[in-house]
Design a protein around this motif. Structure first.
Motif, PDB file in Angstrom:
ATOM      1  N   PRO A 144       3.728  -7.217  -6.302  1.00 14.93           N
ATOM      2  CA  PRO A 144       3.823  -7.565  -4.874  1.00 14.93           C
ATOM      3  C   PRO A 144       5.194  -8.076  -4.462  1.00 14.93           C
ATOM      4  CG  PRO A 144       2.502  -9.181  -6.078  1.00 14.93           C
ATOM      5  CD  PRO A 144       2.727  -8.022  -7.012  1.00 14.93           C
ATOM      6  N   ASP A 145       6.040  -8.405  -5.421  1.00 19.01           N
ATOM      7  CA  ASP A 145       7.378  -8.889  -5.086  1.00 19.01           C
ATOM      8  C   ASP A 145       8.427  -7.778  -5.102  1.00 19.01           C
ATOM      9  OD1 ASP A 145       9.004 -11.245  -4.414  1.00 19.01           O
ATOM     10  OD2 ASP A 145       9.988 -10.900  -6.358  1.00 19.01           O
ATOM     11  N   TRP A 146       8.036  -6.550  -5.400  1.00 13.05           N
ATOM     12  CA  TRP A 146       9.010  -5.467  -5.541  1.00 13.05           C
ATOM     13  C   TRP A 146       9.831  -5.259  -4.270  1.00 13.05           C
ATOM     14  CZ3 TRP A 146      12.279  -2.829  -8.052  1.00 13.05           C
ATOM     15  CH2 TRP A 146      12.699  -1.553  -7.661  1.00 13.05           C
ATOM     16  N   HIS A 147       9.177  -5.254  -3.115  1.00  9.84           N
ATOM     17  CA  HIS A 147       9.917  -5.008  -1.874  1.00  9.84           C
ATOM     18  C   HIS A 147      10.945  -6.108  -1.626  1.00  9.84           C
ATOM     19  CE1 HIS A 147       7.616  -7.747   1.054  1.00  9.84           C
ATOM     20  NE2 HIS A 147       6.952  -7.862  -0.067  1.00  9.84           N
ATOM     21  N   MET A 148      10.651  -7.341  -2.043  1.00 13.71           N
ATOM     22  CA  MET A 148      11.607  -8.430  -1.873  1.00 13.71           C
ATOM     23  C   MET A 148      12.724  -8.347  -2.911  1.00 13.71           C
ATOM     24  SD  MET A 148      10.609  -9.851   0.821  1.00 13.71           S
ATOM     25  CE  MET A 148      11.866 -11.120   0.779  1.00 13.71           C
ATOM     26  N   GLN A 149      12.418  -7.847  -4.091  1.00 17.93           N
ATOM     27  CA  GLN A 149      13.470  -7.639  -5.091  1.00 17.93           C
ATOM     28  C   GLN A 149      14.506  -6.641  -4.582  1.00 17.93           C
ATOM     29  OE1 GLN A 149      12.176  -6.865  -9.179  1.00 17.93           O
ATOM     30  NE2 GLN A 149      10.213  -7.837  -8.699  1.00 17.93           N
ATOM     31  N   ILE A 150      14.033  -5.585  -3.931  1.00 21.59           N
ATOM     32  CA  ILE A 150      14.971  -4.609  -3.369  1.00 21.59           C
ATOM     33  C   ILE A 150      15.906  -5.297  -2.375  1.00 21.59           C
ATOM     34  CG2 ILE A 150      15.204  -2.531  -1.944  1.00 21.59           C
ATOM     35  CD1 ILE A 150      12.490  -1.609  -3.038  1.00 21.59           C
ATOM     36  N   LEU A 151      15.325  -6.103  -1.479  1.00 22.56           N
ATOM     37  CA  LEU A 151      16.133  -6.741  -0.435  1.00 22.56           C
ATOM     38  C   LEU A 151      17.088  -7.774  -1.009  1.00 22.56           C
ATOM     39  CD1 LEU A 151      13.460  -7.250   2.390  1.00 22.56           C
ATOM     40  CD2 LEU A 151      14.978  -5.294   2.001  1.00 22.56           C
ATOM     41  N   ARG A 152      16.616  -8.571  -1.965  1.00 20.17           N
ATOM     42  CA  ARG A 152      17.456  -9.633  -2.514  1.00 20.17           C
ATOM     43  C   ARG A 152      18.495  -9.112  -3.497  1.00 20.17           C
ATOM     44  NH1 ARG A 152      12.296 -12.623  -2.965  1.00 20.17           N
ATOM     45  NH2 ARG A 152      12.204 -11.777  -5.086  1.00 20.17           N
ATOM     46  N   GLU A 153      18.083  -8.180  -4.371  1.00 23.64           N
ATOM     47  CA  GLU A 153      18.931  -7.797  -5.496  1.00 23.64           C
ATOM     48  C   GLU A 153      19.687  -6.495  -5.286  1.00 23.64           C
ATOM     49  OE1 GLU A 153      16.344  -7.939  -8.911  1.00 23.64           O
ATOM     50  OE2 GLU A 153      15.508  -9.864  -8.260  1.00 23.64           O
ATOM     51  N   LYS A 154      19.048  -5.490  -4.698  1.00 21.05           N
ATOM     52  CA  LYS A 154      19.742  -4.227  -4.441  1.00 21.05           C
ATOM     53  C   LYS A 154      20.551  -4.285  -3.149  1.00 21.05           C
ATOM     54  CE  LYS A 154      19.507  -0.813  -6.389  1.00 21.05           C
ATOM     55  NZ  LYS A 154      20.349  -0.229  -7.477  1.00 21.05           N
ATOM     56  N   CYS A 155      19.935  -4.823  -2.090  1.00 19.86           N
ATOM     57  CA  CYS A 155      20.636  -4.911  -0.802  1.00 19.86           C
ATOM     58  C   CYS A 155      21.549  -6.136  -0.725  1.00 19.86           C
ATOM     59  CB  CYS A 155      19.637  -4.967   0.348  1.00 19.86           C
ATOM     60  SG  CYS A 155      18.564  -3.512   0.490  1.00 19.86           S
ATOM     61  N   CYS A 156      21.311  -7.135  -1.578  1.00 22.47           N
ATOM     62  CA  CYS A 156      22.118  -8.365  -1.586  1.00 22.47           C
ATOM     63  C   CYS A 156      22.045  -9.105  -0.244  1.00 22.47           C
ATOM     64  CB  CYS A 156      23.573  -8.055  -1.935  1.00 22.47           C
ATOM     65  SG  CYS A 156      23.804  -7.328  -3.564  1.00 22.47           S
ATOM     66  N   TYR A 157      20.870  -9.087   0.389  1.00 21.56           N
ATOM     67  CA  TYR A 157      20.724  -9.782   1.662  1.00 21.56           C
ATOM     68  C   TYR A 157      20.618 -11.293   1.441  1.00 21.56           C
ATOM     69  CZ  TYR A 157      19.510  -5.219   3.737  1.00 21.56           C
ATOM     70  OH  TYR A 157      19.503  -3.914   4.175  1.00 21.56           O
ATOM     71  N   ALA A 163       5.733   0.795  -8.735  1.00 21.96           N
ATOM     72  CA  ALA A 163       6.656  -0.306  -8.431  1.00 21.96           C
ATOM     73  C   ALA A 163       6.012  -1.319  -7.497  1.00 21.96           C
ATOM     74  CB  ALA A 163       7.939   0.240  -7.822  1.00 21.96           C
ATOM     75  N   HIS A 164       5.275  -0.826  -6.499  1.00 19.78           N
ATOM     76  CA  HIS A 164       4.661  -1.727  -5.522  1.00 19.78           C
ATOM     77  C   HIS A 164       3.388  -2.394  -6.044  1.00 19.78           C
ATOM     78  CE1 HIS A 164       7.238  -1.460  -2.012  1.00 19.78           C
ATOM     79  NE2 HIS A 164       7.398  -0.170  -2.260  1.00 19.78           N
ATOM     80  N   ALA A 165       2.986  -2.065  -7.250  1.00 18.39           N
ATOM     81  CA  ALA A 165       1.923  -2.834  -7.887  1.00 18.39           C
ATOM     82  C   ALA A 165       2.375  -4.273  -8.112  1.00 18.39           C
ATOM     83  CB  ALA A 165       1.508  -2.185  -9.208  1.00 18.39           C
ATOM     84  N   GLU A 181       0.816  -1.210   0.000  1.00 22.53           N
ATOM     85  CA  GLU A 181       0.000   0.000   0.000  1.00 22.53           C
ATOM     86  C   GLU A 181       0.855   1.268   0.000  1.00 22.53           C
ATOM     87  OE1 GLU A 181      -2.304  -0.416   3.522  1.00 22.53           O
ATOM     88  OE2 GLU A 181      -3.597  -2.014   2.727  1.00 22.53           O
ATOM     89  N   LEU A 182       2.164   1.136  -0.176  1.00 24.78           N
ATOM     90  CA  LEU A 182       3.064   2.271   0.025  1.00 24.78           C
ATOM     91  C   LEU A 182       3.014   3.282  -1.121  1.00 24.78           C
ATOM     92  CD1 LEU A 182       6.255   0.523   1.460  1.00 24.78           C
ATOM     93  CD2 LEU A 182       4.551   1.851   2.703  1.00 24.78           C
TER      94      LEU A 182
END
Length: 400
Positions: A109-122, A105-107, A34-35
């Motif tokens: 639903p996996d966008w927030h996880m893409q940030i964490l996995r791919e941009k943050c490399c967590y 982007a948040h349309a 909802e962000l």
């Protein structure tokens, strides 16, 4: 010039690292999806800045004039600019564009996880879901930690911690109200063991938001008095101290690291040095002291120097203050073993998590490049230090 080259090399090295994030409160999927720009700001530490979050472009100029130089805002804005390909900072003119790009982007639903996995490399994120202690949030990236505040309020079913939780309500379904300290300790141990078996990688205390963190030795008889109707506040404190001590013993027995919030909270006897007697009593418990003890960061350094069972978590601090974090990291390098410093984002959204990661990159590159310039370490040692802080140390401590 040499310092700049080393900063650039270290920055490039860190960008290629996988990261084990030691602390987050990542929101559930329903809330994340909802962000928009207002809600990203509201669900961040920018919300601490004593200004109402803008609801529309007309309110932005006054807001940015008030908070635009603060660390919380600058780190989040940097993240938003990079993630959403914005070439100008947040302003009245760009507000709608930020809002549109975040919502679009948040349309997915996996966008927030893409940030964490791919941009943050967590590779791993240690997750404190304080709204449902010990739970994950539906994604394998997150490794839950179990918040234990509610156990300090289980002396009757009407008490609650600052999150509104009471252990007997949360975990005592089908049980009669417990009124005996030995039975209660057995109950506490059973629940913590259950949470470990369910995948919790440690336990967490945030009692600095409920009361002071000086945990004194308490006699069982005094603790037991808290179960009586109309128990005195003194009895309740004895109960809480006794239970906290017992939880330290349980953590050692189950080999679970114990994260403890230090600094700020309600700012009444919450400086990390209040924990010195507790740590001294529990030398077989592995403590992870959080937030650098801000604003009393010297306490953290002293405790790390004196106690081999203390690790230091830099979580949150790089978002708050570049200068404070640089000073703390400088001192920790000089007095603390390199394998006892970790970092966590301590955020609710992926946007702020990425901003927190960029902030700690900047701190480490700055501090370590200066160490190299002063011939206090070489570049290879600096790279090993960053790998430890960002990945290896948390992986080892939490057995990720």
């Amino acid at each position: 010039m040499e310092t700049l080259k080393n900063k650039e090399r270290l920055a490039g090295y860190m960008k290629g690292l996988r990261v084990s994030n030691s602390h987050a409160h990542h929101m559930t999927d329903e809330k994340i999806n909802e962000l928009g720009i207002s809600s990203v700001l509201r669900q961040s530490y920018v919300g601490w800045c004593a200004m109402d979050i803008p609801k529309n472009a007309g309110e932005v100029s006054a807001f940015v004039a008030a908070v635009g130089a603060r660390g919380f805002f600058l780190r989040l804005q940097r993240s938003l600019m990079e993630l959403y390909s914005m070439h100008e900072p947040v302003s009245e003119r760009t507000w709608e564009a930020y809002d549109e790009r975040i919502k679009d982007a948040h349309a997915d639903p996996d966008w927030h996880m893409q940030i964490l996995r791919e941009k943050c490399c967590y590779d791993n994120v240690v997750q404190d879901s304080y709204w449902s202690p010990g739970s994950g949030n539906g994604h394998g990236l997150f490794r839950p930690i179990f918040r234990i505040n509610s156990f300090l309020y289980g002396y009757n079913k009407n008490a609650a911690d600052h999150n509104g939780n009471n252990a007997q309500h949360l975990y005592g379904s089908g049980l009669n109200e417990i009124k005996d300290i030995d039975e209660y300790i057995a109950f506490v141990k059973k629940i913590i063991k259950m949470k470990k078996d369910e995948g919790c990688v440690g336990i967490k205390s945030a009692i600095a938001y409920d009361r002071h963190i000086n945990i004194e030795p308490s006699r069982k008889a005094n603790a037991n008095a808290a179960f009586k109707d109309g128990a005195a506040q003194e009895d309740i404190v004895h109960f809480q101290d006794y239970i906290f001590d017992q939880i330290c013993c349980i953590a050692a027995e189950l080999d679970m690291p114990f994260q403890i919030h230090t600094g700020l909270g309600n700012m009444v006897r919450t400086r990390a040095m209040e924990l010195q007697p507790l740590i001294d009593r529990h030398r077989n418990t592995n403590f992870v002291l959080m937030h650098g003890g801000y604003p009393w960061t010297d306490d953290i350094v002293a405790l790390a120097l004196y106690h081999n069972n203390v690790a230091v978590d830099l979580c949150w601090l790089p978002l708050l203050s570049f200068q404070t974090t640089c000073r703390l990291v400088n001192e920790l390098i000089e007095v603390c073993n390199a394998d006892r410093v970790v970092w966590g984002c301590d955020t609710w959204t992926s946007e702020e998590s990425y901003g927190a990661l960029l902030a700690v990159y900047e701190v480490l590159a700055h501090v370590l490049a200066e160490k190299i310039e002063r011939n206090e370490m070489d570049i290879e040692t600096a790279e090993r230090y960053t790998e430890g802080v960002l990945h290896g140390n948390a992986k080892k401590i939490f057995k990720l």
